[in-house]
Scaffold this motif. Structure first.
Motif, PDB file in Angstrom:
ATOM      1  N   ILE A   1     -49.652  25.137  -2.995  1.00 40.39           N
ATOM      2  CA  ILE A   1     -50.862  25.509  -2.285  1.00 40.39           C
ATOM      3  C   ILE A   1     -50.887  24.773  -0.949  1.00 40.39           C
ATOM      4  CG2 ILE A   1     -53.384  25.494  -2.344  1.00 40.39           C
ATOM      5  CD1 ILE A   1     -53.038  25.214  -5.469  1.00 40.39           C
ATOM      6  N   ASP A   2     -51.047  25.525   0.129  1.00 44.24           N
ATOM      7  CA  ASP A   2     -51.234  24.929   1.450  1.00 44.24           C
ATOM      8  C   ASP A   2     -52.710  24.567   1.544  1.00 44.24           C
ATOM      9  OD1 ASP A   2     -51.942  24.665   4.245  1.00 44.24           O
ATOM     10  OD2 ASP A   2     -49.997  25.555   4.711  1.00 44.24           O
ATOM     11  N   VAL A   3     -53.021  23.283   1.605  1.00 43.61           N
ATOM     12  CA  VAL A   3     -54.421  22.858   1.541  1.00 43.61           C
ATOM     13  C   VAL A   3     -55.179  23.134   2.828  1.00 43.61           C
ATOM     14  CG1 VAL A   3     -54.040  21.161  -0.276  1.00 43.61           C
ATOM     15  CG2 VAL A   3     -53.859  20.460   2.103  1.00 43.61           C
ATOM     16  N   THR A   4     -54.479  23.403   3.935  1.00 40.99           N
ATOM     17  CA  THR A   4     -55.186  23.719   5.177  1.00 40.99           C
ATOM     18  C   THR A   4     -55.567  25.190   5.263  1.00 40.99           C
ATOM     19  OG1 THR A   4     -53.109  24.020   6.380  1.00 40.99           O
ATOM     20  CG2 THR A   4     -54.106  21.829   6.438  1.00 40.99           C
ATOM     21  N   THR A   5     -54.736  26.074   4.687  1.00 40.90           N
ATOM     22  CA  THR A   5     -55.013  27.513   4.759  1.00 40.90           C
ATOM     23  C   THR A   5     -55.485  28.100   3.438  1.00 40.90           C
ATOM     24  OG1 THR A   5     -52.761  28.185   4.157  1.00 40.90           O
ATOM     25  CG2 THR A   5     -53.217  27.774   6.512  1.00 40.90           C
ATOM     26  N   GLY A   6     -55.207  27.397   2.341  1.00 44.81           N
ATOM     27  CA  GLY A   6     -55.538  27.926   1.022  1.00 44.81           C
ATOM     28  C   GLY A   6     -54.498  28.881   0.473  1.00 44.81           C
ATOM     29  N   GLU A   7     -53.443  29.151   1.254  1.00 40.78           N
ATOM     30  CA  GLU A   7     -52.389  30.055   0.790  1.00 40.78           C
ATOM     31  C   GLU A   7     -51.704  29.466  -0.440  1.00 40.78           C
ATOM     32  OE1 GLU A   7     -48.227  32.127   2.278  1.00 40.78           O
ATOM     33  OE2 GLU A   7     -49.065  30.470   3.432  1.00 40.78           O
ATOM     34  N   THR A   8     -51.552  30.294  -1.467  1.00 36.88           N
ATOM     35  CA  THR A   8     -50.883  29.887  -2.703  1.00 36.88           C
ATOM     36  C   THR A   8     -49.618  30.704  -2.865  1.00 36.88           C
ATOM     37  OG1 THR A   8     -52.997  29.341  -3.722  1.00 36.88           O
ATOM     38  CG2 THR A   8     -51.128  29.665  -5.196  1.00 36.88           C
ATOM     39  N   VAL A   9     -48.502  30.017  -3.083  1.00 39.08           N
ATOM     40  CA  VAL A   9     -47.210  30.672  -3.256  1.00 39.08           C
ATOM     41  C   VAL A   9     -46.691  30.377  -4.652  1.00 39.08           C
ATOM     42  CG1 VAL A   9     -44.818  30.730  -2.442  1.00 39.08           C
ATOM     43  CG2 VAL A   9     -46.693  30.468  -0.801  1.00 39.08           C
ATOM     44  N   ALA A  10     -46.301  31.432  -5.365  1.00 35.62           N
ATOM     45  CA  ALA A  10     -45.656  31.261  -6.666  1.00 35.62           C
ATOM     46  C   ALA A  10     -44.197  30.892  -6.416  1.00 35.62           C
ATOM     47  CB  ALA A  10     -45.754  32.533  -7.486  1.00 35.62           C
TER      48      ALA A  10
ATOM     49  N   SER B   1     -47.613  16.793  -1.492  1.00 37.53           N
ATOM     50  CA  SER B   1     -46.366  16.763  -0.725  1.00 37.53           C
ATOM     51  C   SER B   1     -46.318  15.492   0.112  1.00 37.53           C
ATOM     52  CB  SER B   1     -46.275  18.000   0.180  1.00 37.53           C
ATOM     53  OG  SER B   1     -47.300  17.989   1.148  1.00 37.53           O
ATOM     54  N   PRO B   2     -45.138  15.079   0.536  1.00 35.92           N
ATOM     55  CA  PRO B   2     -45.025  13.863   1.342  1.00 35.92           C
ATOM     56  C   PRO B   2     -45.862  13.896   2.626  1.00 35.92           C
ATOM     57  CG  PRO B   2     -42.864  14.518   0.555  1.00 35.92           C
ATOM     58  CD  PRO B   2     -43.815  15.625   0.194  1.00 35.92           C
ATOM     59  N   ASP B   3     -46.046  15.080   3.219  1.00 35.30           N
ATOM     60  CA  ASP B   3     -46.837  15.167   4.445  1.00 35.30           C
ATOM     61  C   ASP B   3     -48.335  15.365   4.177  1.00 35.30           C
ATOM     62  OD1 ASP B   3     -47.053  17.838   3.686  1.00 35.30           O
ATOM     63  OD2 ASP B   3     -45.889  18.606   5.369  1.00 35.30           O
ATOM     64  N   GLY B   4     -48.725  15.495   2.911  1.00 38.31           N
ATOM     65  CA  GLY B   4     -50.133  15.629   2.549  1.00 38.31           C
ATOM     66  C   GLY B   4     -50.744  16.990   2.839  1.00 38.31           C
ATOM     67  N   ARG B   5     -49.928  17.980   3.196  1.00 41.78           N
ATOM     68  CA  ARG B   5     -50.453  19.298   3.549  1.00 41.78           C
ATOM     69  C   ARG B   5     -50.358  20.316   2.421  1.00 41.78           C
ATOM     70  NH1 ARG B   5     -46.941  20.756   8.191  1.00 41.78           N
ATOM     71  NH2 ARG B   5     -47.802  22.793   7.732  1.00 41.78           N
ATOM     72  N   ARG B   6     -49.562  20.014   1.392  1.00 44.94           N
ATOM     73  CA  ARG B   6     -49.366  20.967   0.295  1.00 44.94           C
ATOM     74  C   ARG B   6     -49.558  20.279  -1.042  1.00 44.94           C
ATOM     75  NH1 ARG B   6     -43.534  22.810   1.664  1.00 44.94           N
ATOM     76  NH2 ARG B   6     -43.502  20.630   2.272  1.00 44.94           N
ATOM     77  N   LEU B   7     -49.896  21.070  -1.997  1.00 43.51           N
ATOM     78  CA  LEU B   7     -50.088  20.598  -3.357  1.00 43.51           C
ATOM     79  C   LEU B   7     -49.226  21.457  -4.266  1.00 43.51           C
ATOM     80  CD1 LEU B   7     -51.907  18.566  -4.906  1.00 43.51           C
ATOM     81  CD2 LEU B   7     -53.482  20.466  -5.253  1.00 43.51           C
ATOM     82  N   ALA B   8     -48.344  20.828  -5.023  1.00 46.58           N
ATOM     83  CA  ALA B   8     -47.555  21.539  -6.031  1.00 46.58           C
ATOM     84  C   ALA B   8     -48.273  21.375  -7.362  1.00 46.58           C
ATOM     85  CB  ALA B   8     -46.140  20.958  -6.123  1.00 46.58           C
ATOM     86  N   CYS B   9     -48.254  22.412  -8.162  1.00 47.37           N
ATOM     87  CA  CYS B   9     -48.899  22.322  -9.470  1.00 47.37           C
ATOM     88  C   CYS B   9     -48.280  23.337 -10.415  1.00 47.37           C
ATOM     89  CB  CYS B   9     -50.405  22.548  -9.356  1.00 47.37           C
ATOM     90  SG  CYS B   9     -50.846  24.174  -8.738  1.00 47.37           S
ATOM     91  N   VAL B  10     -48.584  23.175 -11.672  1.00 43.30           N
ATOM     92  CA  VAL B  10     -48.201  24.124 -12.707  1.00 43.30           C
ATOM     93  C   VAL B  10     -49.447  24.925 -13.034  1.00 43.30           C
ATOM     94  CG1 VAL B  10     -47.394  24.361 -15.088  1.00 43.30           C
ATOM     95  CG2 VAL B  10     -46.443  22.573 -13.617  1.00 43.30           C
TER      96      VAL B  10
ATOM     97  N   PRO C   1     -44.247  18.621 -11.739  1.00 41.06           N
ATOM     98  CA  PRO C   1     -43.549  18.649 -10.451  1.00 41.06           C
ATOM     99  C   PRO C   1     -43.738  17.362  -9.648  1.00 41.06           C
ATOM    100  CG  PRO C   1     -45.569  19.917 -10.327  1.00 41.06           C
ATOM    101  CD  PRO C   1     -45.395  19.516 -11.768  1.00 41.06           C
ATOM    102  N   LEU C   2     -42.668  16.944  -9.022  1.00 40.65           N
ATOM    103  CA  LEU C   2     -42.665  15.833  -8.071  1.00 40.65           C
ATOM    104  C   LEU C   2     -41.924  16.301  -6.833  1.00 40.65           C
ATOM    105  CD1 LEU C   2     -41.697  12.836 -10.386  1.00 40.65           C
ATOM    106  CD2 LEU C   2     -43.946  13.342  -9.429  1.00 40.65           C
ATOM    107  N   TRP C   3     -42.423  15.932  -5.674  1.00 38.46           N
ATOM    108  CA  TRP C   3     -41.797  16.339  -4.422  1.00 38.46           C
ATOM    109  C   TRP C   3     -40.591  15.468  -4.100  1.00 38.46           C
ATOM    110  CZ3 TRP C   3     -43.290  20.394  -1.349  1.00 38.46           C
ATOM    111  CH2 TRP C   3     -44.499  21.007  -1.684  1.00 38.46           C
ATOM    112  N   ALA C   4     -39.551  16.093  -3.575  1.00 36.77           N
ATOM    113  CA  ALA C   4     -38.449  15.345  -2.985  1.00 36.77           C
ATOM    114  C   ALA C   4     -38.990  14.706  -1.703  1.00 36.77           C
ATOM    115  CB  ALA C   4     -37.282  16.272  -2.678  1.00 36.77           C
ATOM    116  N   PRO C   5     -38.455  13.565  -1.296  1.00 44.27           N
ATOM    117  CA  PRO C   5     -38.976  12.877  -0.106  1.00 44.27           C
ATOM    118  C   PRO C   5     -39.000  13.741   1.165  1.00 44.27           C
ATOM    119  CG  PRO C   5     -37.538  11.410  -1.318  1.00 44.27           C
ATOM    120  CD  PRO C   5     -37.417  12.770  -1.965  1.00 44.27           C
ATOM    121  N   ASP C   6     -38.062  14.694   1.290  1.00 44.44           N
ATOM    122  CA  ASP C   6     -38.033  15.532   2.496  1.00 44.44           C
ATOM    123  C   ASP C   6     -38.996  16.720   2.416  1.00 44.44           C
ATOM    124  OD1 ASP C   6     -36.780  17.332   0.780  1.00 44.44           O
ATOM    125  OD2 ASP C   6     -34.856  17.271   1.819  1.00 44.44           O
ATOM    126  N   GLY C   7     -39.655  16.920   1.280  1.00 47.04           N
ATOM    127  CA  GLY C   7     -40.630  17.996   1.123  1.00 47.04           C
ATOM    128  C   GLY C   7     -40.034  19.381   1.008  1.00 47.04           C
TER     129      GLY C   7
END
Length: 90
Positions: free
Chosen positions: A28-37, A7-16, A48-54
């Protein structure tokens, strides 16, 4: 996990990821490990690519061209997936 994108802020990771035999989007929130479908459907979302505003992801998807009734896969097109309401638009 395929095609991770920070993500633009470096706190999340998008993946397939493969979920129940289907390709879906996850964040995936890399600080908490929470994964959201982000998606949970029979359509494929890739690269996936992030939009600049995240606030959304740009993906390649077959959701607009695949005919599930006939079992016919369609061509991939670009779409935006809004993270707040999971809406998908061309």
């Amino acid at each position: 996990v395929l095609t991770p994108a920070w993500s633009p802020d470096g706190r999340r990771l998008a993946c397939v990821g493969m979920h129940r035999g289907r390709l879906d989007l996850f964040v995936i929130d890399v600080t908490t490990g929470e994964t959201v479908a982000v998606t949970d459907d029979p359509f494929a979302e890739l690269h996936p690519l992030w939009a600049p505003d995240g606030r959304s992801l740009i993906v390649a998807t077959d959701r607009f061209t695949t005919d599930m009734g006939r079992g016919a896969s369609g061509a991939f097109q670009l779409a935006r997936v809004r993270l707040d309401d999971r809406g998908v638009e061309r």
